[in-house]
Motif scaffolding. Structure first.
Motif, PDB file in Angstrom:
ATOM      1  N   ARG A 140      -1.891  17.031   0.717  1.00 54.84           N
ATOM      2  CA  ARG A 140      -0.700  16.656  -0.052  1.00 54.84           C
ATOM      3  C   ARG A 140       0.077  15.628   0.765  1.00 54.84           C
ATOM      4  NH1 ARG A 140       4.607  18.503  -0.988  1.00 54.84           N
ATOM      5  NH2 ARG A 140       5.154  18.290  -3.201  1.00 54.84           N
ATOM      6  N   VAL A 141       0.099  14.387   0.301  1.00 54.18           N
ATOM      7  CA  VAL A 141       0.693  13.281   1.047  1.00 54.18           C
ATOM      8  C   VAL A 141       1.984  12.866   0.350  1.00 54.18           C
ATOM      9  CG1 VAL A 141       0.349  10.957   1.954  1.00 54.18           C
ATOM     10  CG2 VAL A 141      -1.607  12.529   1.765  1.00 54.18           C
ATOM     11  N   ASP A 142       3.112  13.273   0.910  1.00 54.48           N
ATOM     12  CA  ASP A 142       4.427  12.953   0.351  1.00 54.48           C
ATOM     13  C   ASP A 142       5.042  11.847   1.193  1.00 54.48           C
ATOM     14  OD1 ASP A 142       6.977  12.790  -0.623  1.00 54.48           O
ATOM     15  OD2 ASP A 142       7.449  14.926  -0.419  1.00 54.48           O
ATOM     16  N   THR A 143       4.921  10.612   0.740  1.00 51.48           N
ATOM     17  CA  THR A 143       5.395   9.473   1.536  1.00 51.48           C
ATOM     18  C   THR A 143       6.912   9.387   1.607  1.00 51.48           C
ATOM     19  OG1 THR A 143       5.194   8.020  -0.394  1.00 51.48           O
ATOM     20  CG2 THR A 143       3.319   8.110   1.134  1.00 51.48           C
ATOM     21  N   SER A 144       7.611  10.260   0.890  1.00 55.06           N
ATOM     22  CA  SER A 144       9.073  10.292   0.999  1.00 55.06           C
ATOM     23  C   SER A 144       9.541  11.208   2.125  1.00 55.06           C
ATOM     24  CB  SER A 144       9.703  10.745  -0.323  1.00 55.06           C
ATOM     25  OG  SER A 144       9.455  12.125  -0.565  1.00 55.06           O
ATOM     26  N   LEU A 157       3.613   3.000   6.213  1.00 56.76           N
ATOM     27  CA  LEU A 157       2.283   2.960   6.813  1.00 56.76           C
ATOM     28  C   LEU A 157       1.273   2.614   5.724  1.00 56.76           C
ATOM     29  CD1 LEU A 157       2.532   6.293   8.844  1.00 56.76           C
ATOM     30  CD2 LEU A 157       2.588   3.997   9.823  1.00 56.76           C
ATOM     31  N   ASP A 158       0.076   2.201   6.149  1.00 59.08           N
ATOM     32  CA  ASP A 158      -0.959   1.906   5.150  1.00 59.08           C
ATOM     33  C   ASP A 158      -2.052   2.962   5.127  1.00 59.08           C
ATOM     34  OD1 ASP A 158      -2.320   1.395   7.472  1.00 59.08           O
ATOM     35  OD2 ASP A 158      -2.996  -0.611   6.920  1.00 59.08           O
ATOM     36  N   HIS A 159      -1.843   4.085   5.829  1.00 51.67           N
ATOM     37  CA  HIS A 159      -2.803   5.185   5.829  1.00 51.67           C
ATOM     38  C   HIS A 159      -2.077   6.462   6.247  1.00 51.67           C
ATOM     39  CE1 HIS A 159      -2.798   3.683  10.001  1.00 51.67           C
ATOM     40  NE2 HIS A 159      -3.004   4.941  10.330  1.00 51.67           N
ATOM     41  N   VAL A 160      -2.748   7.577   6.110  1.00 52.66           N
ATOM     42  CA  VAL A 160      -2.165   8.872   6.471  1.00 52.66           C
ATOM     43  C   VAL A 160      -2.059   8.971   7.996  1.00 52.66           C
ATOM     44  CG1 VAL A 160      -2.530  11.364   6.412  1.00 52.66           C
ATOM     45  CG2 VAL A 160      -3.035   9.965   4.388  1.00 52.66           C
ATOM     46  N   PRO A 161      -0.889   9.314   8.529  1.00 56.07           N
ATOM     47  CA  PRO A 161      -0.721   9.353   9.982  1.00 56.07           C
ATOM     48  C   PRO A 161      -1.344  10.597  10.624  1.00 56.07           C
ATOM     49  CG  PRO A 161       1.308  10.013   8.901  1.00 56.07           C
ATOM     50  CD  PRO A 161       0.364   9.571   7.814  1.00 56.07           C
ATOM     51  N   GLY A 162      -1.633  10.466  11.912  1.00 50.57           N
ATOM     52  CA  GLY A 162      -2.263  11.558  12.647  1.00 50.57           C
ATOM     53  C   GLY A 162      -1.432  12.820  12.687  1.00 50.57           C
ATOM     54  N   MET A 163      -0.100  12.704  12.800  1.00 46.71           N
ATOM     55  CA  MET A 163       0.734  13.896  12.885  1.00 46.71           C
ATOM     56  C   MET A 163       0.684  14.697  11.583  1.00 46.71           C
ATOM     57  SD  MET A 163       1.851  14.362  15.917  1.00 46.71           S
ATOM     58  CE  MET A 163       2.914  15.752  15.519  1.00 46.71           C
ATOM     59  N   LEU A 164       0.520  14.027  10.456  1.00 49.59           N
ATOM     60  CA  LEU A 164       0.367  14.764   9.206  1.00 49.59           C
ATOM     61  C   LEU A 164      -0.937  15.559   9.229  1.00 49.59           C
ATOM     62  CD1 LEU A 164       1.141  13.489   5.624  1.00 49.59           C
ATOM     63  CD2 LEU A 164      -0.850  14.905   6.084  1.00 49.59           C
ATOM     64  N   MET A 165      -1.981  14.983   9.809  1.00 49.01           N
ATOM     65  CA  MET A 165      -3.255  15.691   9.871  1.00 49.01           C
ATOM     66  C   MET A 165      -3.172  16.902  10.800  1.00 49.01           C
ATOM     67  SD  MET A 165      -4.747  14.122   7.623  1.00 49.01           S
ATOM     68  CE  MET A 165      -6.118  15.278   7.710  1.00 49.01           C
ATOM     69  N   LEU A 166      -2.429  16.798  11.902  1.00 53.88           N
ATOM     70  CA  LEU A 166      -2.250  17.972  12.764  1.00 53.88           C
ATOM     71  C   LEU A 166      -1.509  19.065  12.013  1.00 53.88           C
ATOM     72  CD1 LEU A 166      -1.382  16.447  16.262  1.00 53.88           C
ATOM     73  CD2 LEU A 166      -3.614  16.937  15.249  1.00 53.88           C
ATOM     74  N   VAL A 209       0.843  -1.201   0.000  1.00 56.61           N
ATOM     75  CA  VAL A 209       0.000   0.000   0.000  1.00 56.61           C
ATOM     76  C   VAL A 209       0.872   1.243   0.000  1.00 56.61           C
ATOM     77  CG1 VAL A 209      -1.696   1.316   1.336  1.00 56.61           C
ATOM     78  CG2 VAL A 209      -1.927  -1.167   1.129  1.00 56.61           C
ATOM     79  N   PHE A 210       1.910   1.223   0.812  1.00 56.24           N
ATOM     80  CA  PHE A 210       2.816   2.369   0.924  1.00 56.24           C
ATOM     81  C   PHE A 210       3.532   2.610  -0.407  1.00 56.24           C
ATOM     82  CE2 PHE A 210       6.811   4.403   2.457  1.00 56.24           C
ATOM     83  CZ  PHE A 210       6.252   5.465   3.136  1.00 56.24           C
ATOM     84  N   ALA A 211       4.000   1.539  -1.035  1.00 61.83           N
ATOM     85  CA  ALA A 211       4.729   1.672  -2.296  1.00 61.83           C
ATOM     86  C   ALA A 211       3.836   2.186  -3.415  1.00 61.83           C
ATOM     87  CB  ALA A 211       5.356   0.332  -2.682  1.00 61.83           C
TER      88      ALA A 211
END
Length: 318
Positions: free
Chosen positions: A215-219, A228-237, A177-179
């Motif tokens: 904007r989700v930059d997994t790098s 991770l397999d979903h957007v983390p809470g700290m990104l949402m904060l 999922v992450f890839a």
């Protein structure tokens, strides 16, 4: 006459280290903020932490530590105590349902040495399954140099690998999922959200001035320290903070979040766009000009995944 003396015993200095990175769900040792913990009561603990004078992502500005360092410290403390205080096994998934904090901005000032923090934690509303907590709330008082820095609370659930697999049915293996996460869209301007590096901007523009695409930059090396397999809470904060800046971009470099109340209702997935919407709320404090309150919602597939209220304070007034 011979002179006798007591044998000299060399005293060893007290040594400080960080807690094991596995207990705070971090891959990078450099991102571990906690330095120790002790049990002080049946459901009470003290956790120690240290904040660096400068951080690559939680940037010190206007001579003050980033308030979201408190949130990352609280996240790490909750994760640590879940494992060492309540024997939740490593490998279980911990998921926030609500995060609240209020911070004393005067206690955020950067001094000549790193900031040593004590978190006094009490745990309540603990629901057990086979002797292991599945939900609980941690209330925290953060103290710095004997002064109250902040109060916070975190409510979260714990899922065994088998339960999490059922809960996340159809999402596949985390690494896959992450890839497969799509490349992020182009961000809003740096000045809009008060960020200097493109990589640190988590909002992308839309035709609506008060609506953005997440904007989700997994790098990103901090927000995505590991797969991770979903957007983390700290990104949402961070998205809530940046939405607050973007509502008044002319003040983006001079305001900071001093309180938040955030509810996490659903996981935010990588493979669908998530929309961030914000609105200002008039309060007696906001009418004074030094503070203002915003409401923020994160919407995905027509459902509200996260909703929040945040208070922003003008740093020039401190």
């Amino acid at each position: 006459m011979p002179i006798t003396t007591e044998p000299h015993v060399a005293t060893r200095p007290a040594l400080t280290t960080t807690v094991a990175r596995e207990y705070v769900h971090r891959a990078a040792l450099s991102e571990v903020l906690l330095t120790g913990w002790t049990k002080t009561g049946r459901d009470a603990f003290t956790v120690t932490a240290q904040w660096p004078r400068s951080h690559s992502f939680y940037v010190s500005e206007h001579g003050m530590h980033d308030p979201l360092l408190l949130c990352e410290t609280a996240r790490q403390a909750g994760t640590l105590l879940a494992h060492v205080g309540y024997s939740i096994p490593l490998g279980h998934q911990l998921s926030w349902s609500r995060v609240q904090f209020a911070i004393n901005p005067h206690a955020l000032r950067v001094e000549g040495t790193p900031a040593d923090i004590e978190l006094h934690v009490t745990c309540s509303d603990i629901r057990l399954h086979r002797g292991v907590p599945v939900t609980m709330t941690m209330h925290m008082e953060a103290v710095r140099s004997n002064s109250l820095l902040a109060v916070a609370s975190v409510r979260f659930g714990s899922h065994s690998p088998a339960v999490y697999q059922r809960l996340r049915a159809g999402k596949g293996d985390t690494s896959e999922v992450f890839a497969r996460a799509p490349q992020p869209p182009e961000p809003v301007s740096r000045s809009t959200v008060g960020r200097l590096r493109k990589q640190d901007i988590v909002l992308a523009p839309t035709p609506n001035r008060l609506r953005w695409q997440l904007r989700v930059d997994t790098s990103h090396p901090v927000l995505f320290d590991h797969a991770l397999d979903h957007v983390p809470g700290m990104l949402m904060l961070e998205a809530i903070r940046q939405a607050g800046h973007a509502t008044e971009p002319e003040r983006a470099g001079t305001i900071m979040p001093t309180s938040m109340d955030v509810s996490f209702n659903r996981y935010i997935e990588f493979d669908e766009p998530c929309w961030i919407e914000a609105e200002s709320v008039d309060t007696p404090a906001s009418l004074s000009g030094n503070r203002r309150t915003i409401r923020v919602a994160a919407l995905q597939s027509g459902l509200c995944a996260v909703n929040a209220t945040a208070e922003l304070t003008e740093t020039t007034s401190l």
